[in-house]
Write an enzyme that holds these catalytic residues in place. Structure first.
Site, mmCIF file in Angstrom:
data_model
loop_
_atom_site.group_PDB
_atom_site.id
_atom_site.type_symbol
_atom_site.label_atom_id
_atom_site.label_comp_id
_atom_site.label_asym_id
_atom_site.label_seq_id
_atom_site.Cartn_x
_atom_site.Cartn_y
_atom_site.Cartn_z
ATOM 1 N N ALA A 1 0.807 -1.217 0.000
ATOM 2 C CA ALA A 1 0.000 0.000 0.000
ATOM 3 C C ALA A 1 0.843 1.270 0.000
ATOM 4 O O ALA A 1 0.307 2.361 -0.210
ATOM 5 C CB ALA A 1 -0.926 -0.006 1.216
ATOM 6 N N HIS B 1 -3.471 -12.101 -3.222
ATOM 7 C CA HIS B 1 -3.478 -11.301 -2.012
ATOM 8 C C HIS B 1 -2.137 -11.447 -1.319
ATOM 9 O O HIS B 1 -1.667 -12.561 -1.073
ATOM 10 C CB HIS B 1 -4.602 -11.756 -1.075
ATOM 11 C CG HIS B 1 -4.747 -10.893 0.134
ATOM 12 N ND1 HIS B 1 -5.130 -11.388 1.355
ATOM 13 C CD2 HIS B 1 -4.546 -9.564 0.314
ATOM 14 C CE1 HIS B 1 -5.175 -10.401 2.232
ATOM 15 N NE2 HIS B 1 -4.819 -9.286 1.625
ATOM 16 N N ASP B 2 -1.505 -10.339 -0.992
ATOM 17 C CA ASP B 2 -0.145 -10.404 -0.459
ATOM 18 C C ASP B 2 -0.054 -11.216 0.832
ATOM 19 O O ASP B 2 0.942 -11.913 1.064
ATOM 20 C CB ASP B 2 0.453 -9.006 -0.268
ATOM 21 C CG ASP B 2 -0.438 -8.034 0.496
ATOM 22 O OD1 ASP B 2 -1.437 -8.474 1.100
ATOM 23 O OD2 ASP B 2 -0.127 -6.829 0.491
ATOM 24 N N THR B 3 -1.107 -11.171 1.651
ATOM 25 C CA THR B 3 -1.054 -11.974 2.868
ATOM 26 C C THR B 3 -1.148 -13.459 2.545
ATOM 27 O O THR B 3 -0.547 -14.296 3.231
ATOM 28 C CB THR B 3 -2.177 -11.578 3.842
ATOM 29 O OG1 THR B 3 -2.141 -10.172 4.037
ATOM 30 C CG2 THR B 3 -2.017 -12.277 5.176
ATOM 31 N N GLU C 1 4.029 4.227 11.388
ATOM 32 C CA GLU C 1 4.364 4.847 10.109
ATOM 33 C C GLU C 1 3.754 6.239 9.991
ATOM 34 O O GLU C 1 4.399 7.179 9.511
ATOM 35 C CB GLU C 1 3.880 3.954 8.963
ATOM 36 C CG GLU C 1 4.641 2.631 8.851
ATOM 37 C CD GLU C 1 3.917 1.623 7.981
ATOM 38 O OE1 GLU C 1 2.834 1.944 7.462
ATOM 39 O OE2 GLU C 1 4.432 0.498 7.839
#
Length: 503
Positions: free
Chosen positions: A13, A240-242, A308
């Site tokens: 993201a 999906h990255d996860t 962040e």
């Protein structure tokens, strides 16, 4: 084993990368080819992703491969979840995809669940955790707002599927990314027509459903000409990255839990079947698609998003400090001085994260953190306490799903695994051995799923053995004052119970 080359596109993201992965003699190696920002574009009162910029960066990485005269075995793409792209009758992208943090869904989830399909029915169909930015509620918001791109769409493609389509011209709906939408029924393995139709769409708007490892197509003539490559296959890795990250957990057996630690923290277990019952509904757990027919039963936790965002607000002299320097200064602050629930709605996307944290502490009668060190310590303590809470629930579900087994280790993967202080806090708070690493788990999962698709790897356990042999892991054991952690957890529960929160 002959050396094979795999091209992984790993989009988060905030930034993206292209990686060249090689597999030979049972070991995996990676080389980062390019790294680039993934910028949100604010215009017309909305936030969008720049899909064309991401496509440009994919092409740039592929050109570098061609420049080196490397023959690729395949290409795979993984991204964040829930967001999607509308494609028109002429095959053109109708608009850049709206970002999941856009405020157009605020209040729309509650409205949908009250007026369209009940909360319980949606969960019974999907088993997905309720979050206002899930695709279902984005579609509903767009439908209510008369979104012109949605009205004119012939195809709806989730972001990794849209990028694969730009490379191949083939429209698919990859299972793991579709499962993030809160529109997929894990029992049937397909999108729910009931939920699709409730937001004015039809099943034919979406591509054919494919499982991780399926071949989507090959590079189009146009892309071959631009890059100098041949008809390289594009594989539907866990989009999906996860999903890709969990595939890369270097576990030796099934007796593990995982914590994918990054902007989001995702804590869960891997199961054979979805867990959809009154208890999982009460605690708002999610069932997302995994590889080889598994389910990622997990809970989303706010994660390093808090840190962040605060880091961006601090003065330049603070931002210039390295992460270890800034995080180390937090260890000089009194433990449990200030505690928040990281998943309070106040921290979703506030104008100022620092002010949101301070307001929360002030409203709950606590010491208000002022310095960067105090704010960092508040975040790390609070994340560890939230992990303790969620891990307790996970053990409860695990004992039901696998009554003859227990969780023996917690694997922490992703960029957050490099934060040695938070990782040690996690071991202390949860009272379990923690194995930290790999950091680049998403890209590793992407590459290894391509290797599985090529036949170089037999199954998930061979994948995980190769990963374990190829990466360094750091072990953390509970060493802190368990009585202090128990007392802090009771205080955490007392502080958070009066807030208007979901589980």
């Amino acid at each position: 084993m002959n050396k094979e080359y795999y091209f992984a596109v790993d989009l988060g993201a905030t930034s993206g990368r292209t990686i060249l992965g090689t597999l030979a003699d049972g070991r995996l190696e990676q080389e980062e080819l390019t790294r680039f920002p993934n910028n949100l574009i604010e215009t017309g009162g909305h936030f969008y992703w720049d899909l064309y910029a991401l496509y440009f960066e994919m092409i740039r990485g592929l050109k570098e491969v061609a420049r080196r005269n490397i023959t690729l075995t395949s290409i795979g793409i993984d991204t964040w979840g829930v967001d999607f792209v509308f494609i028109g009758d002429d095959g053109a992208i109708l608009r850049n995809p709206m970002a999941y943090r856009d405020p157009h869904t605020f209040g729309r989830m509650e409205e949908y669940l009250e007026k369209v399909v009940s909360r319980k029915e949606v969960y019974d169909i999907t088993g997905i955790q309720f979050m206002n930015f899930n695709s279902l509620f984005q579609f509903y918001a767009m439908q209510q707002d008369g979104n012109s791109a949605m009205k004119m769409a012939r195809k709806v493609l989730f972001v990794p599927d849209a990028l694969s389509w730009m490379l191949t011209g083939e429209a698919v709906c990859e299972y793991t990314i579709a499962s993030t939408s809160q529109m997929l029924d894990p029992r049937t393995g397909d999108l729910s027509e009931r939920l699709i139709e409730s937001v004015g769409l039809k099943r034919e708007h979406f591509g054919r459903m494919v499982q991780p490892g399926a071949r989507i197509g090959v590079l189009t003539d146009e892309v071959q000409k631009m890059t100098g490559l041949g008809p390289v296959p594009v594989i539907a890795v866990a989009g999906h990255d996860t999903g890709a990250a969990v595939a890369a957990v270097p576990a030796k057996d099934e007796q593990f839990a995982y914590l994918s630690s990054g902007t989001w923290s995702l804590m869960g277990i891997e199961t054979k079947e979805a867990i959809i019952n009154d208890r999982s509904y009460e605690l708002n757990f999610t069932n997302e698609g995994g590889i080889e027919g598994t389910t990622r039963f997990l809970k989303n936790i706010c994660g390093m998003w808090l840190y962040e965002r605060c880091r961006k607000e601090w003065p330049e002299e603070v931002r210039q400090l390295s992460h270890p320097e800034l995080q180390g200064s937090a260890m000089q602050v009194e433990a449990f001085r200030s505690i928040i629930n990281p998943d309070d709605k106040a921290f979703a996307n506030p104008p100022s994260m620092i002010e949101a944290i301070q307001t929360y502490c002030r409203e709950t009668g606590q010491a208000v953190p002022e310095t960067p060190a105090e704010i960092c310590r508040c975040i790390f303590d609070s994340l560890a306490l939230r992990y303790r809470q969620v891990f307790g629930w996970i053990k409860e579900f695990y004992s039901t799903a696998k009554p003859s087994k227990t969780i023996s280790v917690l694997h922490v993967i992703g960029g957050g695994s490099l934060n040695k202080y938070l990782t040690q806090f996690t071991a202390d708070a949860c009272g379990i051995e923690v194995l930290a690493g790999p950091q680049e788990c998403t890209a590793i999962g992407n590459i290894m799923l391509q290797a599985k698709a090529s036949g170089s790897v037999a199954d998930i356990w061979q994948m995980r053995q190769i990963i374990a042999d190829s990466v360094d892991m750091t072990a953390y054991h509970p060493t802190g004052d368990q009585g202090a952690w128990a007392a802090a957890y009771e205080r955490y529960l007392e502080i958070t119970k009066h807030r208007n929160l979901e589980a």
